[in-house]
Design a protein around this motif. Structure first.
Motif, short mmCIF file in Angstrom:
data_model
loop_
_atom_site.label_atom_id
_atom_site.label_comp_id
_atom_site.label_asym_id
_atom_site.label_seq_id
_atom_site.Cartn_x
_atom_site.Cartn_y
_atom_site.Cartn_z
N PHE A 31 0.83 -1.21 0.00
CA PHE A 31 0.00 0.00 0.00
C PHE A 31 0.86 1.26 0.00
CE2 PHE A 31 -2.69 -3.13 2.44
CZ PHE A 31 -3.53 -3.41 1.38
N THR A 32 2.07 1.13 -0.51
CA THR A 32 3.05 2.23 -0.50
C THR A 32 3.59 2.41 -1.90
OG1 THR A 32 3.66 1.65 1.78
CG2 THR A 32 5.17 3.08 0.58
N PHE A 33 3.38 3.59 -2.49
CA PHE A 33 3.71 3.83 -3.89
C PHE A 33 4.61 5.06 -4.00
CE2 PHE A 33 -0.48 2.01 -3.27
CZ PHE A 33 -0.41 0.84 -4.00
N ALA A 34 5.80 4.86 -4.55
CA ALA A 34 6.80 5.92 -4.58
C ALA A 34 7.24 6.25 -6.00
CB ALA A 34 8.02 5.52 -3.75
N PHE A 50 -2.09 4.21 0.42
CA PHE A 50 -3.54 4.00 0.33
C PHE A 50 -3.82 2.59 -0.17
CE2 PHE A 50 -2.26 5.21 -3.89
CZ PHE A 50 -3.11 4.55 -4.77
N ASP A 51 -5.05 2.14 0.02
CA ASP A 51 -5.52 0.87 -0.51
C ASP A 51 -6.38 1.17 -1.73
OD1 ASP A 51 -6.65 -1.56 -1.10
OD2 ASP A 51 -7.67 -1.82 0.82
N PRO A 52 -5.95 0.75 -2.93
CA PRO A 52 -6.71 1.06 -4.14
C PRO A 52 -8.17 0.61 -4.08
CG PRO A 52 -4.54 0.24 -4.71
CD PRO A 52 -4.69 0.05 -3.23
N THR A 53 -8.45 -0.48 -3.36
CA THR A 53 -9.82 -0.99 -3.29
C THR A 53 -10.63 -0.34 -2.18
OG1 THR A 53 -9.28 -2.79 -1.77
CG2 THR A 53 -9.01 -3.22 -4.12
N GLY A 73 -9.93 3.78 -4.19
CA GLY A 73 -9.13 4.19 -3.05
C GLY A 73 -8.13 5.30 -3.35
N MET A 74 -7.84 5.56 -4.62
CA MET A 74 -6.92 6.65 -4.97
C MET A 74 -7.43 7.99 -4.47
SD MET A 74 -5.65 5.61 -8.81
CE MET A 74 -4.54 7.01 -8.87
N MET A 75 -8.76 8.11 -4.32
CA MET A 75 -9.34 9.34 -3.80
C MET A 75 -8.89 9.60 -2.36
SD MET A 75 -13.28 9.03 -5.15
CE MET A 75 -13.73 10.40 -4.08
N PHE A 76 -8.46 8.53 -1.69
CA PHE A 76 -8.14 8.63 -0.27
C PHE A 76 -6.65 8.46 -0.01
CE2 PHE A 76 -12.34 6.94 -1.00
CZ PHE A 76 -13.14 7.83 -0.30
N ALA A 77 -5.84 8.71 -1.04
CA ALA A 77 -4.40 8.57 -0.89
C ALA A 77 -3.83 9.67 0.01
CB ALA A 77 -3.72 8.61 -2.25
N ASN A 78 -2.96 9.27 0.92
CA ASN A 78 -2.18 10.22 1.69
C ASN A 78 -0.93 10.53 0.87
OD1 ASN A 78 -3.44 10.20 4.64
ND2 ASN A 78 -3.53 8.12 3.83
N LYS A 79 -0.72 11.79 0.54
CA LYS A 79 0.33 12.17 -0.39
C LYS A 79 1.47 12.91 0.32
CE LYS A 79 -2.99 12.48 -4.19
NZ LYS A 79 -3.56 13.30 -5.28
N ILE A 80 2.66 12.36 0.18
CA ILE A 80 3.86 12.93 0.80
C ILE A 80 4.80 13.37 -0.31
CG2 ILE A 80 5.80 12.45 2.33
CD1 ILE A 80 3.98 10.04 3.36
N THR A 81 5.26 14.60 -0.25
CA THR A 81 6.21 15.12 -1.23
C THR A 81 7.43 15.69 -0.51
OG1 THR A 81 4.38 15.71 -2.73
CG2 THR A 81 6.53 16.69 -3.17
#
Length: 215
Positions: free
Chosen positions: A98-101, A147-150, A203-211
């Motif tokens: 659940f971690t996408f970089a 996030f969890d895509p589902t 679930g992409m709508m609920f992604a926590n985004k770190i930059t």
């Protein structure tokens, strides 16, 4: 963790139906996680991994602990929870943890988790683990999403210090963006919508985004 999620889905839906009614049971998510993370840097500015701490909701924690024998009633040591921790991290692999970089726009991959363990405190389980970068990398701009895509699992980061930089240069700047509340939209989509795969990326709508930007 997903095999556990698959095993839990029927139980959680039934439990939610009993407590809140059938309509509530149809809405996502079914598991809630309170998270905090650390981005790990080497002295030369290379990003070497991500360290997570995920605290599961009381309902999931209670169910997950069923059948685990302990020396002290109501207390669970790290050693007693070790088999469950191993099952969790092994199951996360299928879902990319659940971690996408991305590093300067290029996708990055992680190796299998290390230094993982479960902690039980205040009726909740917390999974600690470190994701090593498959190939350590440098980036002027690092983008990390959790996030969890589902949307079976809802990730909410703690309010204070949700993300830390460990070993990064002093001039690196971090931004953290929390997801918008899409609860109403999720409730309009029945369970079958998700199981059919039509909303697999909801679930992409609920992604926590770190930059993180480093000169």
């Amino acid at each position: 963790m997903r095999p556990a999620c698959n095993r839990l889905i029927g139980w959680l839906v039934l439990a939610a139906a009993a407590v809140l009614g059938a309509a509530a049971a149809q809405a996502h998510p079914h598991v809630w996680i309170t998270a905090k993370s650390e981005l790990i840097y080497a002295p030369d500015g290379t990003i070497t991994g991500v360290r997570h701490a995920w605290t599961f909701d009381d309902m999931f924690s209670t169910y997950a602990l069923q059948g685990i024998e302990t020396k002290v009633k109501g207390a669970y040591s790290r050693e007693e929870l070790a088999p469950l921790a191993q099952t969790n991290v092994e199951s996360l692999k299928e879902y990319a943890y659940f971690t996408f970089a991305k590093a300067d726009g290029k996708k990055q991959k992680f190796s299998e988790p290390v230094d993982y363990f479960l902690e039980y405190k205040d009726t909740a389980l917390t999974l600690h683990f470190t994701l090593p970068a498959k190939t350590p990398f440098k980036a002027k701009e690092l983008s990390l999403e959790v996030f969890d895509p589902t949307y079976f699992i809802d990730f909410q980061y703690v309010q204070q210090n949700p993300v830390k930089l460990v070993g990064a240069a002093a001039d690196c700047k971090i931004q953290f963006q929390r997801p918008n509340d899409g609860t109403a939209a999720a409730q309009k989509l029945g369970e079958q919508n998700f199981l059919d795969g039509g909303n697999a990326n909801f679930g992409m709508m609920f992604a926590n985004k770190i930059t993180v930007e480093c000169p």
